[in-house]
Design a protein around this motif. Structure first.
Motif, PDB file in Angstrom:
ATOM      1  N   SER A  24      26.679  33.471   8.289  1.00 47.48           N
ATOM      2  CA  SER A  24      28.083  33.094   8.317  1.00 47.48           C
ATOM      3  C   SER A  24      28.660  33.160   6.908  1.00 47.48           C
ATOM      4  O   SER A  24      27.946  33.100   5.908  1.00 47.48           O
ATOM      5  N   CYS A  36      33.562  31.633   9.050  1.00 52.47           N
ATOM      6  CA  CYS A  36      33.632  32.780   9.964  1.00 52.47           C
ATOM      7  C   CYS A  36      32.284  33.485   9.987  1.00 52.47           C
ATOM      8  O   CYS A  36      31.421  33.238   9.151  1.00 52.47           O
ATOM      9  N   VAL A  40      34.270  38.993  11.167  1.00 51.18           N
ATOM     10  CA  VAL A  40      35.493  38.973  10.361  1.00 51.18           C
ATOM     11  C   VAL A  40      35.323  39.842   9.122  1.00 51.18           C
ATOM     12  O   VAL A  40      36.227  40.582   8.735  1.00 51.18           O
ATOM     13  N   MET A  71      45.333  33.105   8.169  1.00 49.54           N
ATOM     14  CA  MET A  71      43.890  33.329   8.130  1.00 49.54           C
ATOM     15  C   MET A  71      43.191  32.662   9.312  1.00 49.54           C
ATOM     16  O   MET A  71      42.240  33.212   9.878  1.00 49.54           O
ATOM     17  N   VAL A  75      41.060  34.931  11.907  1.00 49.55           N
ATOM     18  CA  VAL A  75      39.650  34.636  12.190  1.00 49.55           C
ATOM     19  C   VAL A  75      39.448  34.422  13.684  1.00 49.55           C
ATOM     20  O   VAL A  75      38.507  34.958  14.300  1.00 49.55           O
ATOM     21  N   GLU A  76      40.338  33.653  14.299  1.00 51.89           N
ATOM     22  CA  GLU A  76      40.194  33.367  15.727  1.00 51.89           C
ATOM     23  C   GLU A  76      40.312  34.642  16.565  1.00 51.89           C
ATOM     24  O   GLU A  76      39.535  34.855  17.505  1.00 51.89           O
ATOM     25  N   GLU A  79      37.110  36.844  15.978  1.00 55.01           N
ATOM     26  CA  GLU A  79      35.920  36.229  16.565  1.00 55.01           C
ATOM     27  C   GLU A  79      35.939  36.314  18.095  1.00 55.01           C
ATOM     28  O   GLU A  79      34.909  36.486  18.734  1.00 55.01           O
TER      29      GLU A  79
END
Length: 297
Positions: A24, A36, A40, A71, A75-76, A79
């Motif tokens: 990570s 993340c 990412v 951000m 990221v969401e 992912e």
């Protein structure tokens, strides 16, 4: 730093497979951390370069012009493999533009392409100028800058029969950079482009230095010779100077040569097709004669 080959085929927002750590990562955004995975990192060419070239990339610093909320959303989406950016369906145009600027900087090309289409769908006559001003000085956002001109071009096309009325509002807010984008729009024909340029130049005659590049936006090879001569005669009345007039003359001559080459290419292609077609027709003629002679049905 250890590297492990990782396939990115599981996400549409990712770049081709590369060597990144499966561990990570942490992003430092406005003094706070966002965690993340390598998904990412792989989605961003900037992050990939940092991971490859810098020994210790944790945490990865994010420029302050990119907000923490952007951000978090980025990221969401990555992912969760939100390839359509459905997470952003209800956000404002301003937020989408800020998001577009951020992903352009980060090199997230997959997300960027989807955002360009979302913003394109939101551009109207009431907000096109905001989009233009947001993006005009950012090279990577040239597609969106061009798209911002679509309402203007549509209005000019619809006002073709009363161009002077359509241009009245257009001229007062149109800078040379705006006009250049308008003239590159495919929905405008060559004659209409010249009429737009002529009307604009009557109100902006001090912009003589920009005229040649604008004239080059017109596809003269697609126009009839009579129309081209009409345009050439009109440009002579603009008093743009002998040097620019000669340069424009060269543009016209080049367009004529290109048109002749295109016509010759079409003629040669037609000749080749006839050569292929003739043996088939001869063979069919012989077959029909044979059937008639021998009474074959």
């Amino acid at each position: 730093m250890s590297h492990v080959t990782m396939s990115t085929s599981s996400t549409n927002m990712s770049t081709p497979s590369t060597n990144v750590s499966p561990l990570s990562f942490t992003l430092l955004v406005h003094g706070k951390l966002i965690h993340c995975t390598s998904r990412v990192i792989v989605s961003s060419s900037l992050f990939l370069d940092m991971v490859e070239l810098v020994e210790d990339t944790n945490p990865i610093p994010i420029p302050t012009f990119i907000s923490r909320q952007i951000m978090l959303d980025l990221v969401e989406m990555v992912e969760k493999d939100d390839s359509e950016c459905a997470h952003l369906i209800l956000v404002s145009l301003e937020y989408l533009l800020d998001f577009l600027i951020a992903v352009d900087f980060l090199g997230c090309e997959g997300v960027k392409a989807v955002l360009e289409e979302k913003i394109k769908d939101k551009i109207t006559e009431s907000n096109w100028k905001k989009v233009f001003n947001y993006t005009k000085n950012i090279l990577g956002l040239v597609n969106t800058t061009k798209n911002s001109m679509t309402p203007i071009c549509t209005r000019l096309v619809e006002g073709k029969n009363s161009l002077s009325m359509a241009m009245e509002r257009f001229n007062c807010q149109c800078t040379p950079s705006m006009l250049k984008l308008v003239l590159k729009n495919d929905c405008l024909g060559g004659c209409l482009k010249f009429d737009i340029l002529k009307n604009w130049f009557l109100e902006n005659s001090e912009a003589k230095g920009e005229i040649l590049s604008m004239l080059k936006s017109i596809q003269f090879k697609e126009l009839e010779d009579s129309k081209v001569e009409e345009i050439r005669s009109e440009v002579k009345t603009w008093n743009i100077g002998k040097e620019l007039e000669n340069s424009f003359k060269e543009v016209i001559e080049t367009a004529k040569k290109e048109r002749e080459l295109d016509r010759e290419r079409v003629r040669m292609e037609w000749r080749e097709k006839r050569k292929l077609f003739r043996p088939r027709m001869n063979g069919l003629f012989l077959l029909v004669n044979f059937q008639e002679i021998h009474n074959i049905e």
